[in-house]
Design a protein around this motif. Structure first.
Motif, PDB file in Angstrom:
ATOM      1  N   SER A 168      45.398  77.377  72.238  1.00  0.00           N
ATOM      2  CA  SER A 168      45.311  77.620  73.680  1.00  0.00           C
ATOM      3  C   SER A 168      44.003  78.334  74.001  1.00  0.00           C
ATOM      4  CB  SER A 168      46.477  78.495  74.132  1.00  0.00           C
ATOM      5  OG  SER A 168      46.263  79.833  73.722  1.00  0.00           O
TER       6      SER A 168
ATOM      7  N   ARG B 167      43.852  81.134  74.964  1.00  0.00           N
ATOM      8  CA  ARG B 167      44.059  82.548  74.637  1.00  0.00           C
ATOM      9  C   ARG B 167      43.851  82.833  73.158  1.00  0.00           C
ATOM     10  NH1 ARG B 167      47.400  85.286  78.013  1.00  0.00           N
ATOM     11  NH2 ARG B 167      47.470  84.232  79.989  1.00  0.00           N
TER      12      ARG B 167
ATOM     13  N   ASP C  54      47.582  69.070  82.759  1.00  0.00           N
ATOM     14  CA  ASP C  54      48.090  70.216  83.527  1.00  0.00           C
ATOM     15  C   ASP C  54      48.255  69.762  84.967  1.00  0.00           C
ATOM     16  OD1 ASP C  54      48.958  72.743  84.065  1.00  0.00           O
ATOM     17  OD2 ASP C  54      47.121  73.769  83.465  1.00  0.00           O
TER      18      ASP C  54
ATOM     19  N   THR D  17      48.113  74.701  78.246  1.00  0.00           N
ATOM     20  CA  THR D  17      48.612  75.015  79.590  1.00  0.00           C
ATOM     21  C   THR D  17      49.126  76.451  79.640  1.00  0.00           C
ATOM     22  OG1 THR D  17      50.913  74.434  79.197  1.00  0.00           O
ATOM     23  CG2 THR D  17      49.427  72.639  79.749  1.00  0.00           C
ATOM     24  N   LYS D  18      49.531  76.857  80.851  1.00  0.00           N
ATOM     25  CA  LYS D  18      50.008  78.231  81.018  1.00  0.00           C
ATOM     26  C   LYS D  18      51.512  78.328  80.802  1.00  0.00           C
ATOM     27  CE  LYS D  18      47.854  77.280  84.728  1.00  0.00           C
ATOM     28  NZ  LYS D  18      47.477  76.876  85.966  1.00  0.00           N
TER      29      LYS D  18
ATOM     30  N   ARG E 199      51.153  85.036  77.806  1.00  0.00           N
ATOM     31  CA  ARG E 199      51.891  83.790  77.770  1.00  0.00           C
ATOM     32  C   ARG E 199      53.109  84.030  76.882  1.00  0.00           C
ATOM     33  NH1 ARG E 199      50.343  78.254  75.437  1.00  0.00           N
ATOM     34  NH2 ARG E 199      51.612  76.903  76.737  1.00  0.00           N
TER      35      ARG E 199
ATOM     36  N   ASP F  29      48.991  90.061  81.733  1.00  0.00           N
ATOM     37  CA  ASP F  29      48.598  88.670  81.590  1.00  0.00           C
ATOM     38  C   ASP F  29      48.974  88.209  80.179  1.00  0.00           C
ATOM     39  OD1 ASP F  29      47.167  86.247  81.501  1.00  0.00           O
ATOM     40  OD2 ASP F  29      45.375  87.302  80.788  1.00  0.00           O
TER      41      ASP F  29
END
Ligand code: ATP
Ligand code: MG
Length: 457
Positions: A187, A189, A98, A162-163, A277, A275
């Protein structure tokens, strides 16, 4: 405790990072430029490298490339005051985990460091327990024998934590949704929701309120407040499938939502933060739509910071058998594994698969339905496959001749040759597979794995 090397030519940044990371209990070493860092990487073991991009005389990109080659197990985070998308993407393509733009917030930095370390650790574990698997499966359910698909999976591994917004492209049935799910489940998330939306299936008039929600009374029929999909995907991933079907006026709202991470409900007055992705997929060439003017260029670039392209199945014949076995296993749910004729394999590998993996899955379901005595034979296949095979006589011998054949990979050829040899040895041993395995210096289990059709007779 994890050992971290920091390379930066700015002494203030070095001492700041040193303090922050030592306070968290990390073991930290400092290097005032890429050359010093390189020497330290050669002589010591590190878990993570945090490197500035602009340094003299050896810069961050050079150091990144060398580290990936010399110490692939070391995670790399890039620091950059020049947070352009292109340097960040370039660094990630080279294998950086990242990047952190300067100036940074301490808790964001610490979170990225933690994610990078967790990721390197899970990668090491995965590599460890994948070593003994027969068919390569990534993320538990993605079959990848071919180089093309292995590359896709490697890319998922790098990008998932990563985001970044990701665009997945590929013909229908190549596995775009599966890739999007893997991006989510690999991820940070993963505990949050994964919400797939087929933008093509939503009526144009409803897309906006489906995505962003609406307030009561916003339009006729809006009898109550509605939570949109952006809100529902909070803390998780929103998969915008068939993004090409989003109408122009919703495209600008979508762009704003992605850029500012804020949305406003239809009929609502206040903006609020979301929030999520975003992973998007398109079944049409978006670049062409941009040229034609029906898709916003700025949105296109926002969405495709990183793009993952899945090759059509016809370009990866090495995956066909592995996928077929994967689908058979799925359907059998642990029942007795059926025997597959060699002829069937040749037919499957010859076919061009316009419907890609989904079509192969349907063919397997078809075969299992028509199978007799637990044998998958030519007769159990849909007739279009047989017709296409019979129209292509060279395919019928292709498996074993040494002649060049388009679409026949070295691996497929070697596998066919290997089978031929194994069968010869078994015949020479009078059909005694235990003896054959001994002669071949492999285990009986390996022999059966290489020749599943010999397993019961
Ligand atoms: N490499 C793979 N390994 C295992 N299963 C796969 C693989 N690729 C695709 N599949 C399976 O094939 C089917 C089709 O995949 P998926 O729905 O992800 O394709 P898609 O590209 O989204 O298709 P469409 O464009 O039609 O929406 C699914 O059942 C999926 O699980
Ligand atoms: Mg799909």
């Amino acid at each position: 405790m994890a050992k971290i090397l920091i390379a930066d030519d700015d002494p203030t940044i070095l001492s700041l990072l040193n303090k922050i990371l030592i306070a968290k209990g990390y073991d930290v070493k400092l290097a005032e430029h890429g050359g010093v860092a390189e020497k330290m990487l050669q002589s010591e073991q590190f878990d993570l490298l945090i490197s500035d991009i602009k340094m003299e005389p050896v810069d961050g990109m050079q150091l990144l490339k060398k580290t990936r080659k010399m110490r692939p197990q070391v995670g790399v985070i890039m620091l950059t005051a020049y947070a352009t998308v292109s340097t960040a993407v370039e660094a990630m393509k080279e294998g950086a985990f990242d990047y952190i733009p300067k100036p940074f917030k301490i808790d964001e930095l610490l979170a990225t460091v933690k994610r990078a370390l967790d990721y390197q650790r899970s990668l090491a574990e995965q590599i460890g327990d994948q070593a003994h698997l027969e068919t390569k499966k990534y993320f538990g359910n993605i079959v990848a024998e071919s180089e093309g698909m292995v590359n896709v999976c490697e890319m998922i591994k790098r990008v998932a934590p990563t985001k970044t917004t990701v665009m997945v492209t590929g013909e229908s049935g190549t596995g775009k949704e599966l890739v999007a799910e893997a991006l989510h489940s690999y991820s940070a998330r993963a505990e949050g929701p994964f919400i797939p939306v087929n933008c093509g299936a939503l009526p144009e008039t409803l897309i906006e309120s489906e995505l962003f929600g609406h307030v009561k009374g916003a339009f006729t029929g809006a009898n109550a407040n509605k939570v949109g999909l952006f809100e529902a995907a909070k803390g998780g991933t929103l998969f915008l499938d068939e993004i090409n079907s989003i109408p122009h006026q919703v495209q600008s709202k979508l762009l704003r939502a992605i850029q500012n991470k804020k949305i406003r409900k239809v009929g609502g007055t206040e903006e609020f933060e979301v929030d999520v992705r975003i992973v998007a997929a398109s079944n049409q060439n978006l670049e062409a739509l941009v040229k034609e003017g029906s898709f916003r260029e700025d949105l296109f670039y926002r969405l495709s910071v990183i793009s993952i392209e899945i090759p059509p199945l016809s370009q990866r014949p090495d995956d066909v058998l592995a996928l077929a076995q994967h689908f058979i296993a799925q359907e059998m749910e642990g029942g007795e594994f059926p025997v597959m004729d060699n002829a069937v394999l040749a037919i499957l590998q010859n076919y061009i698969w316009p419907g890609n993996v989904r079509e192969l899955q349907n063919v397997i379901q078809h075969s299992l339905t028509f199978m007799k005595d637990n044998k998958i034979t030519k007769e159990t296949l849909p007739s279009k496959l047989i017709v296409s095979y019979e129209e292509n006589p060279s395919a019928q011998n292709a498996a074993l001749t040494g002649e060049f054949e388009r679409g026949k990979s070295l691996k497929a050829f070697l596998r066919a040759k290997e089978k031929e040899y194994l069968k010869n040895v078994i015949n020479t041993m009078g059909g005694d597979k235990v003896k054959a395995a001994q002669e071949l210096d492999i285990s009986l289990a390996t022999l059966y794995r290489k020749l599943p059709e010999e397993k019961k007779d």
